[in-house]
Scaffold this active site. Structure first.
Site, short mmCIF file in Angstrom:
data_model
loop_
_atom_site.label_atom_id
_atom_site.label_comp_id
_atom_site.label_asym_id
_atom_site.label_seq_id
_atom_site.Cartn_x
_atom_site.Cartn_y
_atom_site.Cartn_z
N LYS A 1 -12.28 -16.53 29.40
CA LYS A 1 -12.42 -15.87 30.71
C LYS A 1 -13.37 -16.68 31.61
CE LYS A 1 -11.13 -11.43 28.82
NZ LYS A 1 -11.53 -10.25 28.08
N GLN B 1 -16.47 -6.66 27.10
CA GLN B 1 -15.55 -7.12 26.05
C GLN B 1 -15.56 -6.13 24.88
OE1 GLN B 1 -13.52 -9.94 26.24
NE2 GLN B 1 -12.65 -9.07 24.40
N ASP C 1 -10.57 -4.57 34.53
CA ASP C 1 -9.69 -4.39 33.36
C ASP C 1 -8.67 -3.28 33.59
OD1 ASP C 1 -9.92 -6.20 31.26
OD2 ASP C 1 -11.76 -5.30 30.49
#
Length: 279
Positions: free
Chosen positions: A52, A96, A119
């Site tokens: 990322k 995460q 997300d």
């Protein structure tokens, strides 16, 4: 002849488009910044976070990494997120997963401001998707839609079957296919006559989490098959939820594993960071 849907190529196209857009934004004095939080040292998470950061660097958006110790408390993590929610220079916050056992994942995801939830996991964004309002969309299903569209595959009016009902893939996938005017059926582990239903599909999206679960018996001749699964076999090779060798010859188009859906997830995360809500 079966079309192999190349996720690496399509994700690169998306990243190149975003890179150009970011350069234009910077020229006008606008910058995007993603905050990435990792708690503990799960090896798979470390790889994802690294990828990322790399994608942010390529596209030209700033990323701030917060690598917290395994023993970090829930309150400490919530305090960090509260601070990032308030910062005007942070456009996206990504935590995460998985998190260590002392931390409630649901509570953490709820604490991220919906307008920074790149997300697409916050209930506000999930709700917006289900009623057709602008909001962030979960990256993997959004990536599947881009794979189909950029491969010239028509969704409108097609019989679409989603195998899997997770909050991250199955449910938002069904909502996105509906939004594109597909006729959608969602199947899962309790579905009766599963093969009969999947064999109706013009577009079959498989996200059931079981290696090589779907074989040729599940697929009608000429279907498009999208394999969301990824598993490492004992021989260290990667495979998906679809038995590629038996299924591919029946299809008009199929995604490989690796190199299909996987690269699209990060590309769509970058899209969410750059485009913001509702674009």
């Amino acid at each position: 002849m079966t079309q192999l849907i190349d996720g690496k190529k399509i994700s690169q196209e998306i990243k190149d488009e975003l890179k150009e857009k970011v350069a234009g934004m910077k020229a006008r004095g606008t910058e995007r910044c993603l905050a990435v939080i990792q708690v503990g040292n799960d090896p798979a998470s470390a790889v994802y976070v690294k990828n990322k950061k790399k994608a942010c660097e390529y596209i030209g958006i700033r990323s701030e990494a917060y690598e917290l110790a395994e023993e970090t408390t829930e309150e400490e993590l919530l305090e960090l997120i509260r601070g990032l929610n308030e910062r005007e220079d942070i456009n996206g916050i990504l935590v995460q997963l998985p998190l260590p056992k002392q931390i409630d994942e649901d509570k953490i995801l709820l604490s991220i401001a919906p307008e920074k939830d790149v997300d697409g996991f916050h209930p506000v964004n999930v709700g917006n998707l289900s009623i057709g309002r602008p909001g962030y969309v979960s990256c993997t299903p959004a990536g599947v839609i881009q794979l189909l569209k950029r491969s010239g595959i028509e969704i409108e009016g097609k019989e679409c079957v989603v195998l899997g009902r997770s909050n991250i893939v199955g449910k938002p996938m069904a909502a996105l296919l509906l939004r594109e005017n597909g006729t959608v059926t969602v199947c899962h582990s309790r579905t009766k006559n599963l093969k009969e239903i999947t064999r109706r599909a013009d577009i079959l999206v498989v996200a059931i989490g079981k290696p090589k679960y779907v074989n040729a018996d599940y697929v009608k001749e000429g279907a498009v098959v999208i394999d969301v699964g990824i598993h490492r076999m004992e021989n260290k090779k990667l495979c998906g939820d679809v038995d590629f060798d038996s299924v591919a010859p029946r299809t008009s188009a199929i995604t490989p594993v690796p190199g299909g859906v996987g690269p699209m997830t990060i590309a769509m995360l970058m899209h969410n960071c750059v485009e913001g809500i509702g674009e």
